[in-house]
Structures are given as structure tokens and as C-alpha cells.
Motif scaffolding. Structure first.
Motif, PDB file in Angstrom:
ATOM      1  N   PHE A   1      12.469   6.934   4.633  1.00 34.11           N
ATOM      2  CA  PHE A   1      11.751   7.678   3.498  1.00 34.11           C
ATOM      3  C   PHE A   1      10.287   7.867   3.951  1.00 34.11           C
ATOM      4  O   PHE A   1       9.643   9.127   3.634  1.00 34.11           O
ATOM      5  CB  PHE A   1      11.600   6.694   2.249  1.00 34.11           C
ATOM      6  CG  PHE A   1      10.864   7.387   1.073  1.00 34.11           C
ATOM      7  CD1 PHE A   1      11.223   8.403   0.347  1.00 34.11           C
ATOM      8  CD2 PHE A   1       9.465   6.773   0.871  1.00 34.11           C
ATOM      9  CE1 PHE A   1      10.268   8.981  -0.627  1.00 34.11           C
ATOM     10  CE2 PHE A   1       8.654   7.336  -0.192  1.00 34.11           C
ATOM     11  CZ  PHE A   1       9.066   8.418  -0.727  1.00 34.11           C
ATOM     12  N   VAL A   2       9.571   6.774   4.540  1.00 30.71           N
ATOM     13  CA  VAL A   2       8.053   7.245   4.803  1.00 30.71           C
ATOM     14  C   VAL A   2       8.003   8.234   5.785  1.00 30.71           C
ATOM     15  O   VAL A   2       7.330   9.229   5.674  1.00 30.71           O
ATOM     16  CB  VAL A   2       7.587   5.864   5.302  1.00 30.71           C
ATOM     17  CG1 VAL A   2       6.158   6.109   5.900  1.00 30.71           C
ATOM     18  CG2 VAL A   2       7.446   5.095   3.936  1.00 30.71           C
ATOM     19  N   GLU A   3       8.925   8.204   6.682  1.00 30.58           N
ATOM     20  CA  GLU A   3       8.617   9.083   8.073  1.00 30.58           C
ATOM     21  C   GLU A   3       9.273  10.645   7.454  1.00 30.58           C
ATOM     22  O   GLU A   3       8.835  11.590   8.352  1.00 30.58           O
ATOM     23  CB  GLU A   3       9.326   8.427   9.301  1.00 30.58           C
ATOM     24  CG  GLU A   3       8.793   7.121   9.759  1.00 30.58           C
ATOM     25  CD  GLU A   3       9.214   6.595  10.964  1.00 30.58           C
ATOM     26  OE1 GLU A   3      10.330   6.995  11.397  1.00 30.58           O
ATOM     27  OE2 GLU A   3       8.617   5.942  11.549  1.00 30.58           O
ATOM     28  N   SER A   4       9.964  10.605   6.554  1.00 28.01           N
ATOM     29  CA  SER A   4      10.571  11.944   6.103  1.00 28.01           C
ATOM     30  C   SER A   4       9.442  12.818   4.980  1.00 28.01           C
ATOM     31  O   SER A   4       9.596  13.988   4.635  1.00 28.01           O
ATOM     32  CB  SER A   4      11.889  11.891   5.363  1.00 28.01           C
ATOM     33  OG  SER A   4      12.804  11.242   6.522  1.00 28.01           O
ATOM     34  N   ASN A   5       8.652  11.730   4.619  1.00 31.85           N
ATOM     35  CA  ASN A   5       8.000  12.262   3.335  1.00 31.85           C
ATOM     36  C   ASN A   5       6.238  12.231   3.697  1.00 31.85           C
ATOM     37  O   ASN A   5       5.572  12.906   2.780  1.00 31.85           O
ATOM     38  CB  ASN A   5       8.126  11.585   2.162  1.00 31.85           C
ATOM     39  CG  ASN A   5       9.596  11.752   1.464  1.00 31.85           C
ATOM     40  OD1 ASN A   5       9.452  12.804   0.713  1.00 31.85           O
ATOM     41  ND2 ASN A   5      10.405  11.169   1.820  1.00 31.85           N
ATOM     42  N   TYR A   6       5.804  11.636   4.711  1.00 32.07           N
ATOM     43  CA  TYR A   6       4.438  11.622   5.030  1.00 32.07           C
ATOM     44  C   TYR A   6       4.159  12.282   6.513  1.00 32.07           C
ATOM     45  O   TYR A   6       5.069  11.916   7.238  1.00 32.07           O
ATOM     46  CB  TYR A   6       3.942  10.073   4.720  1.00 32.07           C
ATOM     47  CG  TYR A   6       3.750   9.667   3.295  1.00 32.07           C
ATOM     48  CD1 TYR A   6       2.733   9.835   2.741  1.00 32.07           C
ATOM     49  CD2 TYR A   6       5.093   9.190   2.519  1.00 32.07           C
ATOM     50  CE1 TYR A   6       2.572   9.591   1.366  1.00 32.07           C
ATOM     51  CE2 TYR A   6       5.018   8.911   1.342  1.00 32.07           C
ATOM     52  CZ  TYR A   6       3.771   9.068   0.545  1.00 32.07           C
ATOM     53  OH  TYR A   6       3.764   8.839  -0.748  1.00 32.07           O
TER      54      TYR A   6
ATOM     55  N   GLY B   1      -9.511   6.390  -0.534  1.00 26.82           N
ATOM     56  CA  GLY B   1      -7.854   6.814  -0.063  1.00 26.82           C
ATOM     57  C   GLY B   1      -7.236   6.915  -1.541  1.00 26.82           C
ATOM     58  O   GLY B   1      -7.908   6.697  -2.700  1.00 26.82           O
ATOM     59  N   THR B   2      -5.955   7.219  -1.466  1.00 28.88           N
ATOM     60  CA  THR B   2      -5.188   7.614  -2.715  1.00 28.88           C
ATOM     61  C   THR B   2      -4.100   6.447  -2.884  1.00 28.88           C
ATOM     62  O   THR B   2      -3.349   6.053  -1.756  1.00 28.88           O
ATOM     63  CB  THR B   2      -4.643   9.030  -2.519  1.00 28.88           C
ATOM     64  OG1 THR B   2      -5.529   9.878  -2.581  1.00 28.88           O
ATOM     65  CG2 THR B   2      -3.658   9.277  -3.948  1.00 28.88           C
ATOM     66  N   VAL B   3      -3.732   5.956  -3.734  1.00 32.33           N
ATOM     67  CA  VAL B   3      -2.706   5.005  -4.019  1.00 32.33           C
ATOM     68  C   VAL B   3      -1.674   5.918  -5.011  1.00 32.33           C
ATOM     69  O   VAL B   3      -1.913   6.312  -6.050  1.00 32.33           O
ATOM     70  CB  VAL B   3      -2.934   3.888  -4.862  1.00 32.33           C
ATOM     71  CG1 VAL B   3      -2.015   3.065  -5.155  1.00 32.33           C
ATOM     72  CG2 VAL B   3      -4.005   3.189  -3.789  1.00 32.33           C
ATOM     73  N   ALA B   4      -0.360   5.823  -4.636  1.00 36.32           N
ATOM     74  CA  ALA B   4       0.669   6.453  -5.041  1.00 36.32           C
ATOM     75  C   ALA B   4       1.805   5.549  -5.170  1.00 36.32           C
ATOM     76  O   ALA B   4       2.069   4.663  -4.424  1.00 36.32           O
ATOM     77  CB  ALA B   4       1.314   7.829  -4.468  1.00 36.32           C
ATOM     78  N   ARG B   5       2.448   5.959  -6.513  1.00 35.45           N
ATOM     79  CA  ARG B   5       3.749   5.215  -6.834  1.00 35.45           C
ATOM     80  C   ARG B   5       4.940   6.035  -6.885  1.00 35.45           C
ATOM     81  O   ARG B   5       4.783   6.860  -7.449  1.00 35.45           O
ATOM     82  CB  ARG B   5       3.807   4.456  -8.340  1.00 35.45           C
ATOM     83  CG  ARG B   5       3.066   3.066  -8.210  1.00 35.45           C
ATOM     84  CD  ARG B   5       1.522   3.111  -8.376  1.00 35.45           C
ATOM     85  NE  ARG B   5       0.896   1.730  -8.711  1.00 35.45           N
ATOM     86  CZ  ARG B   5      -0.468   1.601  -9.164  1.00 35.45           C
ATOM     87  NH1 ARG B   5      -1.196   2.551  -8.873  1.00 35.45           N
ATOM     88  NH2 ARG B   5      -0.738   0.432  -9.429  1.00 35.45           N
ATOM     89  N   ARG B   6       5.795   6.067  -5.701  1.00 30.81           N
ATOM     90  CA  ARG B   6       6.732   6.828  -5.518  1.00 30.81           C
ATOM     91  C   ARG B   6       8.024   6.045  -5.577  1.00 30.81           C
ATOM     92  O   ARG B   6       8.125   4.834  -5.929  1.00 30.81           O
ATOM     93  CB  ARG B   6       6.629   7.203  -3.994  1.00 30.81           C
ATOM     94  CG  ARG B   6       5.595   7.817  -3.570  1.00 30.81           C
ATOM     95  CD  ARG B   6       5.358   9.390  -4.072  1.00 30.81           C
ATOM     96  NE  ARG B   6       6.444  10.103  -3.836  1.00 30.81           N
ATOM     97  CZ  ARG B   6       6.690  11.042  -2.704  1.00 30.81           C
ATOM     98  NH1 ARG B   6       5.621  10.768  -1.747  1.00 30.81           N
ATOM     99  NH2 ARG B   6       7.798  11.453  -2.312  1.00 30.81           N
TER     100      ARG B   6
END
Length: 397
Positions: free
Chosen positions: A267-272, A149-154
Motif C-alpha cells: 500500500f505504501v509503495e503504491s500510494n507514496y 510534516g503532515t499526518v494522514a489517517r488513511r
């Protein structure tokens, strides 16, 4: 003249670089530490010819009782290294169970990392070395040859806290090339932790990669926020830059985090690409994060279908006076009446929070609230919490 000057400068720069490289080379020691043997015993070594006493301390040793800011708790034991030839000290363990372990040295009373081991983790303000003994459960903690998977710091905007804040998000293998929508696990850290804790100490990315590859867990997004509401990011990563992390900071358990948690969900549900419904949301946390999980899921009683309380810090607090903590019994009953799929509680039998968790279990039984309970060996440690995550994630969605 100009060419001569350039040649001279290049020559001096080369000397400087070579000297630095040689210095780094000479500082290196041809010592293997830790050395993991075929039978899963481990040898530690330290070159300290002028030392009079060297000890190793770590969670692979029998625990001892220690005074901490949270009271009397289990802590790592100590073992003596023996001095051998050429000033090299050694200690060999018995055969160890499969696991991820941390350790450090004490040299004449001074705490030190192992200079022979470059692999380190930070827990609050303590930095220790780590090693993994594989061949069992700890294979889940390793980076294996599987899809990753990918890990992102947002950074997300939190209107409730009036600042942009840093957050760590794991997306499963194939997320970037897929059109699929995924369920979400919100994974919360304990006191003194931050948005880096579950990733570094908990090995979340490795655990999820391995569970998904083995078909034991469904592909999911894992969101790891910072529960310290006066921070915009972890020490060294936020606007305050470098400062010493603290175990407890103001407003961590006064209801502010729980009351503004919707900012994170939005934020999560608007960007993922996520399934934005109750059946596709889970929340879990360790210690303080278990406290937050209990209250977030109760305060938003029709938001999560899966809850995980890992060694939850279920305890009365003088600053727990806000709206979030009011009407506890009524909101807990509302959560039960709304229905859910899993309310999972796990704790070690030597955890200092064991009694408080038993009392909470009795409360749930008394009100007829369905729950699952797992009791493990050991205390209030990452050794347990990594295992709890690996047990909880396969039960989701």
C-alpha cells in the motif's frame, strides 16, 4: 404574528446559548495546574474543599513495583497534596529533568484527571494529563516554530486479513510540493496500542519535525500501522466504534500480523513517493512491536536494512506455532547473511523484559550477528521509547 414568533424563538435560543456559555464559564476554575516554575519544579493544584485526602501519581515521581497483566513492573509513585486556603490542595515537586510527564489525581480513593489541565493522552484504556518540562531533550517533543510534516489517517486494503484497515502516516515537511522519493520507517506499537499510539504517546510528528529541522535525521516517511489484526481501526475510530480498549486481544502475537505485513508495504509503495528498496526501508517497534519487528525482519530477510527493537517482548508464546515462527535460527542467519546496515536494540535496566533481551543479545553474539546495544535507566515506559525513537531515527538512511 409570524415576526413576533421568530423574535420569541430567537430570544429563547439566545438565553439558552448564554446559559450554556455561563455554565461553562462558571465550571472553569481560576487555578493554574500544573504550574512549571523557572527552575523546572512543578506545582499541582486541585480545588476540592470537601475532600479528605488528595494524591498525585505520575512518572515524574520515583517508581514503585506494581502488579500488571505482564507481571511485576515499575509503576508511578504517589505524593500527598496539602490542603490550603479556599479548599485548594497543592504539591510542589523538586526540580525535574527535561521530559514529557503524565499524571493524574486520586481524590479520597477515586482516580481523576486534573480539571485545570485540558491536555490528555490515552494509553490503552487509561486517560491521564500530560505536561512538558523543556530546556533539554524534551524540546524535541514540543511543537516548535519550524517546518512541519503532515499526518494522514488513511485506509488500506489488506487482502491477507480480508478487510480495509486504518493506518497513520507521517510525511516530512515539503512532501506535497516535492517530486523527491523518500525512505520509509515502519514504526510499530506495543500491546494495547493501535495506529494512534506512536503519534499521541510517542510524539512522533514532533520528534521527526524537530530532528529533520536540526539536520539530525533525513526526511523520511513514517508509517504507523495497527498491529491488532482483528481490528480495522483504533477503538472509537474503526467499524466497532466506541468500546473499551484492552491490553491484549486475540491474535496479536500469533504470526498473523507478521505474515500479512506485505499488505502494508505494498500500500505504501503504491500510494507514496518512496524508494522501494531494502536500503530505504527501516522497521522498529516497542515491546510487542519489538517482537513484531524481530519476526517481520527475519521472515522477510531481505526487505529491511535497518531494524530497531525497543524493549522488545522477546518471550516464548504458546500461540506462536505458525509458519512465521518456524525455522527461527535458520531465518535469522539468512537475515544476517543477506546483510543489513543496523540492528539496534535498546532497553531500560529496570525493564521486566531485561533478562529476555540479555539472553537474545547473547544469542546474537554467539552467532556473530552484528548489532548495536543501548541500555538506559528506567523500565518499560513511554519515557524511554520516545528517547529511543529520537536516538534511532538519526541513524537511518
Amino acid at each position: 404574528m409570524k415576526n413576533h414568533l421568530l423574535t420569541t424563538l430567537f430570544f429563547l435560543a439566545t438565553i439558552g446559548f448564554t446559559s450554556y456559555a455561563q455554565e461553562a464559564l462558571f465550571r472553569a476554575q481560576n487555578i493554574i495546574s500544573p504550574e512549571i516554575h523557572e527552575d523546572n519544579s512543578v506545582t499541582f493544584r486541585l480545588h476540592a474543599p470537601n475532600a479528605t485526602a488528595v494524591q498525585v501519581t505520575g512518572d515524574f515521581l520515583p517508581s514503585v513495583k506494581m502488579e500488571t497483566p505482564m507481571g511485576l513492573m515499575d509503576g508511578p509513585g504517589k505524593a500527598e497534596l496539602k490542603k490550603g486556603e479556599n479548599g485548594v490542595w497543592e504539591f510542589k515537586t523538586p526540580v525535574l529533568d527535561s521530559g514529557l510527564y503524565n499524571y493524574s489525581f486520586t481524590i479520597d480513593g477515586f482516580s481523576s484527571i486534573d480539571p485545570g489541565n485540558p491536555f490528555l493522552i490515552r494509553d490503552v484504556a487509561s486517560v491521564t494529563n500530560i505536561f512538558i518540562v523543556g530546556g533539554g531533550h524534551a524540546d524535541l517533543f514540543m511543537t516548535n516554530d519550524i517546518p512541519h510534516g503532515t499526518v494522514a489517517r488513511r485506509w488500506y486494503d489488506s487482502p491477507g486479513l480480508g478487510m480495509d484497515r486504518r493506518i497513520t502516516i507521517y510525511t516530512p515537511p515539503g512532501y506535497e510540493i516535492s517530486t523527491e522519493k523518500y525512505p520509509v520507517l515502519y514504526l510499530l506499537h506495543g500491546a494495547g496500542g493501535d495506529e494512534e499510539a506512536w503519534l499521541a504517546l510517542g510524539r512522533t510528528a514532533q520528534i521527526m519535525d524537530n530532528l529533520i529541522a536540526q539536520g539530525k535525521a533525513k526526511p523520511m516517511i513514517v508509517v504507523m500501522p495497527n498491529g491488532n489484526v482483528i481490528q480495522d481501526g483504533a477503538p472509537g475510530e474503526g467499524s466497532k466504534n466506541f468500546y473499551k480498549p484492552q491490553f491484549m486481544i486475540p491474535k496479536t502475537m500469533d504470526g498473523t500480523y507478521e505474515g500479512t505485513f506485505e499488505d502494508i508495504i505494498k500500500f505504501v509503495e503504491s500510494n507514496y513517493r518512496v524508494k522501494a528498496d531494502k536500503a530505504s526501508r527501516a522497521i522498529a517497534g516497542l515491546s510487542m512491536g519489538g517482537f513484531h519487528t524481530l519476526h517481520i525482519s527475519r521472515y522477510y530477510p531481505n526487505t529491511f536494512d535497518y531494524m530497531g527493537l525497543f524493549s522488545a517482548a522477546i518471550m516464548p508464546r504458546e500461540d506462536a506455532t505458525g509458519k512465521v515462527y518456524s525455522n527461527f535460527d535458520e531465518t535469522l542467519k539468512a537475515q544476517m547473511d543477506n546483510g543489513y546496515k543496523l540492528y539496534w536494540i535498546a532497553i531500560g535496566n529496570r525493564d521486566f523484559l531485561y533478562k529476555a533481551n540479555q539472553e537474545y543479545l547473547e544469542k546474537l553474539k554467539g552467532m556473530g550477528m552484528p548489532h548495536d546495544y543501548v541500555e538506559s535507566e528506567g523500565g518499560h515506559t513511554w519515557k524511554n521509547w520516545r528517547v529511543y525513537l529520537s536516538q534511532f531515527a538519526p541513524l537511518l538512511f
